[in-house]
Design a protein around this motif. Sequence first.
Motif, mmCIF file in Angstrom:
data_model
loop_
_atom_site.group_PDB
_atom_site.id
_atom_site.type_symbol
_atom_site.label_atom_id
_atom_site.label_comp_id
_atom_site.label_asym_id
_atom_site.label_seq_id
_atom_site.Cartn_x
_atom_site.Cartn_y
_atom_site.Cartn_z
ATOM 1 N N GLU A 48 9.976 41.043 32.988
ATOM 2 C CA GLU A 48 10.970 40.703 31.958
ATOM 3 C C GLU A 48 10.891 41.785 30.885
ATOM 4 O OE1 GLU A 48 11.074 36.558 30.355
ATOM 5 O OE2 GLU A 48 10.989 37.591 28.442
ATOM 6 N N PRO A 49 11.635 42.867 31.068
ATOM 7 C CA PRO A 49 11.559 43.965 30.087
ATOM 8 C C PRO A 49 11.952 43.498 28.683
ATOM 9 C CG PRO A 49 12.800 44.643 32.050
ATOM 10 C CD PRO A 49 12.562 43.162 32.149
ATOM 11 N N PRO A 50 11.442 43.981 27.587
ATOM 12 C CA PRO A 50 10.454 45.064 27.554
ATOM 13 C C PRO A 50 9.007 44.575 27.596
ATOM 14 C CG PRO A 50 11.151 44.573 25.331
ATOM 15 C CD PRO A 50 11.919 43.631 26.215
ATOM 16 N N TYR A 51 8.788 43.293 27.831
ATOM 17 C CA TYR A 51 7.408 42.779 27.906
ATOM 18 C C TYR A 51 6.708 43.333 29.135
ATOM 19 C CZ TYR A 51 8.386 39.373 24.231
ATOM 20 O OH TYR A 51 8.699 38.771 23.032
ATOM 21 N N THR A 52 7.395 43.184 30.286
ATOM 22 C CA THR A 52 6.809 43.604 31.567
ATOM 23 C C THR A 52 7.959 44.118 32.430
ATOM 24 O OG1 THR A 52 7.144 41.380 32.486
ATOM 25 C CG2 THR A 52 4.981 41.840 31.528
ATOM 26 N N ALA A 53 7.678 45.100 33.272
ATOM 27 C CA ALA A 53 8.751 45.630 34.124
ATOM 28 C C ALA A 53 8.145 46.253 35.374
ATOM 29 C CB ALA A 53 9.562 46.673 33.366
ATOM 30 N N VAL A 54 8.840 46.094 36.505
ATOM 31 C CA VAL A 54 8.428 46.730 37.763
ATOM 32 C C VAL A 54 9.616 47.571 38.241
ATOM 33 C CG1 VAL A 54 7.573 46.407 40.101
ATOM 34 C CG2 VAL A 54 7.004 44.729 38.339
ATOM 35 N N ALA A 55 9.393 48.889 38.369
ATOM 36 C CA ALA A 55 10.471 49.784 38.807
ATOM 37 C C ALA A 55 10.667 49.662 40.319
ATOM 38 C CB ALA A 55 10.088 51.221 38.439
ATOM 39 N N ALA A 56 11.755 50.272 40.807
ATOM 40 C CA ALA A 56 12.059 50.196 42.250
ATOM 41 C C ALA A 56 10.907 50.770 43.084
ATOM 42 C CB ALA A 56 13.354 50.949 42.536
ATOM 43 N N ASP A 57 10.197 51.755 42.487
ATOM 44 C CA ASP A 57 9.076 52.361 43.237
ATOM 45 C C ASP A 57 7.768 51.573 43.055
ATOM 46 O OD1 ASP A 57 8.267 55.021 40.791
ATOM 47 O OD2 ASP A 57 8.310 52.821 40.647
ATOM 48 N N GLY A 58 7.872 50.407 42.367
ATOM 49 C CA GLY A 58 6.689 49.558 42.211
ATOM 50 C C GLY A 58 5.887 49.840 40.958
ATOM 51 N N LYS A 59 6.287 50.905 40.221
ATOM 52 C CA LYS A 59 5.515 51.254 39.008
ATOM 53 C C LYS A 59 5.650 50.147 37.972
ATOM 54 C CE LYS A 59 4.808 54.954 35.543
ATOM 55 N NZ LYS A 59 4.539 53.893 34.524
ATOM 56 N N VAL A 60 4.497 49.754 37.426
ATOM 57 C CA VAL A 60 4.469 48.669 36.440
ATOM 58 C C VAL A 60 4.468 49.253 35.037
ATOM 59 C CG1 VAL A 60 3.068 46.759 35.552
ATOM 60 C CG2 VAL A 60 3.258 47.140 38.026
ATOM 61 N N SER A 61 5.368 48.752 34.204
ATOM 62 C CA SER A 61 5.379 49.177 32.801
ATOM 63 C C SER A 61 5.702 47.952 31.933
ATOM 64 C CB SER A 61 6.413 50.282 32.587
ATOM 65 O OG SER A 61 7.711 49.763 32.854
ATOM 66 N N GLY A 62 6.103 48.236 30.706
ATOM 67 C CA GLY A 62 6.293 47.122 29.776
ATOM 68 C C GLY A 62 5.145 47.127 28.785
ATOM 69 N N ALA A 63 5.395 46.590 27.593
ATOM 70 C CA ALA A 63 4.406 46.692 26.527
ATOM 71 C C ALA A 63 3.097 45.998 26.881
ATOM 72 C CB ALA A 63 5.000 46.103 25.249
ATOM 73 N N ALA A 64 3.168 44.825 27.503
ATOM 74 C CA ALA A 64 1.927 44.090 27.766
ATOM 75 C C ALA A 64 1.038 44.791 28.793
ATOM 76 C CB ALA A 64 2.260 42.656 28.206
ATOM 77 N N PRO A 65 1.582 45.188 29.970
ATOM 78 C CA PRO A 65 0.730 45.900 30.925
ATOM 79 C C PRO A 65 0.254 47.260 30.412
ATOM 80 C CG PRO A 65 2.718 45.095 32.012
ATOM 81 C CD PRO A 65 2.896 44.889 30.548
ATOM 82 N N ASP A 66 1.103 47.926 29.603
ATOM 83 C CA ASP A 66 0.694 49.243 29.084
ATOM 84 C C ASP A 66 -0.508 49.113 28.147
ATOM 85 O OD1 ASP A 66 2.755 50.302 30.512
ATOM 86 O OD2 ASP A 66 3.877 51.108 28.815
ATOM 87 N N VAL A 67 -0.493 48.064 27.313
ATOM 88 C CA VAL A 67 -1.659 47.849 26.433
ATOM 89 C C VAL A 67 -2.881 47.512 27.287
ATOM 90 C CG1 VAL A 67 -2.663 46.266 24.720
ATOM 91 C CG2 VAL A 67 -0.343 47.155 24.390
ATOM 92 N N ALA A 68 -2.696 46.625 28.252
ATOM 93 C CA ALA A 68 -3.827 46.194 29.082
ATOM 94 C C ALA A 68 -4.404 47.362 29.875
ATOM 95 C CB ALA A 68 -3.377 45.081 30.033
ATOM 96 N N ARG A 69 -3.534 48.207 30.415
ATOM 97 C CA ARG A 69 -4.002 49.356 31.218
ATOM 98 C C ARG A 69 -4.917 50.248 30.354
ATOM 99 N NH1 ARG A 69 0.638 51.029 32.428
ATOM 100 N NH2 ARG A 69 0.944 50.200 34.525
ATOM 101 N N GLU A 70 -4.479 50.489 29.112
ATOM 102 C CA GLU A 70 -5.247 51.375 28.210
ATOM 103 C C GLU A 70 -6.565 50.730 27.802
ATOM 104 O OE1 GLU A 70 -4.926 54.418 27.508
ATOM 105 O OE2 GLU A 70 -6.549 54.490 26.032
ATOM 106 N N VAL A 71 -6.528 49.430 27.515
ATOM 107 C CA VAL A 71 -7.776 48.747 27.139
ATOM 108 C C VAL A 71 -8.758 48.780 28.309
ATOM 109 C CG1 VAL A 71 -8.813 46.520 26.560
ATOM 110 C CG2 VAL A 71 -6.701 47.240 25.422
#
Length: 283
Positions: A48-71
């Motif tokens: 549910e962008p911009p919280y969470t998003a999955v691109a056609a190639d499967g790449k995960v983005s969005g503010a919540a996963p981006d923060v979690a990935r960095e932490v």
Amino acid sequence: MKKLGILAGVAGLALTAVLAASSTGSADDNKLEQLKAQGFARVAIANEPPYTAVAADGKVSGAAPDVAREVFKRLGVGDIVASISEYGAMIPGLQAGRFDVVTAGLFMKPERCAAVVYSEPVLCDAEAMLVKKGNPKGFKSYEDVAKDTSATIGAPGGGTEEKLALNAGVPRERVIVVPDGQSGLKMLQDGRIDAYSLPVLSINDLVKKANDPNLEVIAPVQGAPVYCDGAAFKKGDEALRDAFDVELAKMKKSGEFAKIIEPYGFSAAAAMSTTRDKLCAAK
Ligand code: 6CS
């Protein structure tokens, strides 16, 4: 003698279990070590962008996963692997061990705070309703939807907006569970629902991409609180949650946190102006 043998055996097993736990710490302390060895943390998202998003190639983005990935990277866990889940299935999935953490904009509310262990706040937002241009039914609040006996409202299953509509008195049969943003948009455009409710930034993202002049956003929904999410961990993983919070606090202090979430439209100041304890106590 046989009985004694069995008892001795049971005692021996119990002793082994105690020694194993004490020698390597509690399961709680080991979770971070497990994730480091695993090389990734399994996260639940909603797409549910911009919280969470999955691109056609499967790449995960969005503010919540981006923060979690960095932490997690700072904690020595190389990456995150995301599974898409309905909001109502996230906590049961976490408790069943299908995910290591929910990083999806799962807003902190007392009943959720009782079921999981949240990090400190990450993403804050008000609620919105998407309606036809001109707001033909004059909706300003969930109570307005309740009062109009012919009105229907779409919302995520097990989500906050569904709960807000039901609590405002909209009968169950007039609260339509919608699986995702695109479905909600289409149902509204086709006249199958009279309003579709998500947080403001999610609705704005839908409208921006819809390119449909016949839509209108009611934001904020009158009477609905501003919510904040946090990363949600399974009860028993408090040590992992605490380690997450240490890195999150450093990123908030250094400006790194704002650099990640503000391009998505979120306010770092809003998240830093409140706490988990306050949000979990809110009525
Ligand atoms: O926490 C929730 O239930 C809500 N959070 C988001 C980011 N979207 C909808 C959902 O209902």
